[in-house]
Design a protein around this motif. Structure first.
Motif, PDB file in Angstrom:
ATOM      1  N   ALA A  24      15.153   1.290  -1.197  1.00  0.00           N
ATOM      2  CA  ALA A  24      13.874   0.953  -1.258  1.00  0.00           C
ATOM      3  C   ALA A  24      12.783   1.365  -2.142  1.00  0.00           C
ATOM      4  O   ALA A  24      12.019   0.453  -2.797  1.00  0.00           O
ATOM      5  N   THR A  26      10.020   3.256  -1.924  1.00  0.00           N
ATOM      6  CA  THR A  26       8.881   3.652  -0.994  1.00  0.00           C
ATOM      7  C   THR A  26       9.148   3.994   0.322  1.00  0.00           C
ATOM      8  O   THR A  26      10.121   3.445   0.996  1.00  0.00           O
ATOM      9  N   GLU A  29       8.693   0.960   2.689  1.00  0.00           N
ATOM     10  CA  GLU A  29       9.786   0.004   2.885  1.00  0.00           C
ATOM     11  C   GLU A  29      11.167   0.441   3.323  1.00  0.00           C
ATOM     12  O   GLU A  29      11.593  -0.232   4.004  1.00  0.00           O
ATOM     13  N   GLU A  32      10.645   0.388   7.012  1.00  0.00           N
ATOM     14  CA  GLU A  32      10.827  -1.067   7.415  1.00  0.00           C
ATOM     15  C   GLU A  32      12.197  -1.389   7.418  1.00  0.00           C
ATOM     16  O   GLU A  32      12.709  -1.924   8.611  1.00  0.00           O
ATOM     17  N   GLN A  38       6.606   5.260   8.859  1.00  0.00           N
ATOM     18  CA  GLN A  38       6.689   5.937   7.700  1.00  0.00           C
ATOM     19  C   GLN A  38       6.702   7.452   7.634  1.00  0.00           C
ATOM     20  O   GLN A  38       7.460   8.170   6.791  1.00  0.00           O
TER      21      GLN A  38
END
Length: 309
Positions: A24, A26, A29, A32, A38
């Motif tokens: 990803a 980040t 991301e 997700e 996060q």
């Protein structure tokens, strides 16, 4: 040992977070992708770096750039995640009855008639499934299910078995196969007396189905004296097809094996029998076994139809 210390035990969950981060870039991301928050991703990465004693990511602008060490570690674990995805898919297929191997054994009256129809439907939607299918005498079916060498047994039987679960799929009665051009075909039913007055093909008396017919003759005050005696009902049907006499068989064999020129009539005294699904007691059915049973049951609700070669 690493530097005199025991190597850390890394959880699969931390490795999943690491792999998601490598893909990803980040933490948002990656979160997700994993369906987590996060902060959970950030905490997992921090825990993994602490356990390994290695810096895995460096912040560059808004992205987390993997270090050379992270790339080397990711190359090591990437095959593991491919295997994990394959494992997960296989488990899902097994759970949904789409993969695996099912072992079925049946007596001839069902194994040579309705069971193949059920297998066609069952396998049509399950290309990943393999089936071991055998047709044997009743005692062999019972032994195979009891010993665990078969997952499911199908039979015509009125008996109960202490080591087996016996689920009744259908109840039916034996029928007479007679020459369509002969006098018995003009009758609405055929009796034991009718058969005794003409040549007939009998099932051997020590078999379950033969015993049913023998009892019907004795109930009518008659001796059970077939001109020809055979082991299997399908053999009896074939001999009737060749003009060697009349016979009493189960309705599945009658409708699937009798050729044009042969009439099917109810037989009296009535000889009731049951189609049973046999499984080993104390052993849960697999998803495949449940799926096959669900495919088989509706077939018995359909009208029997004669199939000609």
């Amino acid at each position: 040992m690493i530097g005199g210390r025991t190597a850390p035990e890394i959880s699969l969950r931390l490795l999943e977070i690491f792999a998601a981060m490598m893909r990803a870039g980040t933490t948002v991301e990656a979160a997700e992708m994993l369906g987590v928050s996060q902060p959970a991703v950030s905490a997992g990465l921090k825990q993994l770096e602490t356990q390994l004693g290695i810096v895995l990511f460096e912040r560059a602008s808004r992205r987390m750039m993997p270090t050379a060490e992270a790339r080397e570690l990711f190359a090591e674990i990437r095959p593991m995640f491919s295997m994990l995805r394959s494992f997960t898919q296989t488990a899902r297929d097994i759970r949904e009855g789409l993969s695996g191997r099912l072992r079925i054994i049946s007596t001839p009256p069902i194994g040579h008639t309705l069971a193949p129809r059920a297998l066609v439907e069952f396998l049509r939607e399950r290309p990943g499934v393999s089936v071991a299918f055998d047709v044997r005498r009743l005692e062999h079916v019972i032994d195979a299910v009891q010993s665990g060498s078969a997952d499911l047994g199908l039979a015509l039987s009125m008996d109960r078995y202490t080591a087996l679960n016996s689920e009744v799929l259908h109840e039916t009665h034996m029928v007479a196969l007679v020459d369509a051009a002969g006098p018995l075909a003009a009758q609405t039913q055929v009796t034991a007396e009718d058969l005794a007055a003409h040549p007939f093909v009998g099932i051997e008396g020590d078999s379950k189905l033969g015993g049913l017919v023998r009892s019907a003759f004795l109930q009518s005050g008659l001796g059970y004296l077939p001109q020809i005696e055979v082991r299997y009902v399908s053999t009896a049907a074939e001999l009737v097809n060749h003009g060697l006499g009349n016979a009493v068989v189960d309705p599945f064999t009658a409708h699937y094996h009798a050729r044009p020129g042969i009439a099917i009539r109810p037989f009296v005294p009535a000889c009731m029998t049951r189609v049973v699904l046999l499984t080993r007691r104390g052993v849960p059915r697999s998803q495949l076994a449940h799926a096959f049973a669900a495919t088989l049951k509706p077939i018995f609700a359909e009208p029997l139809r004669r199939i000609h070669a």
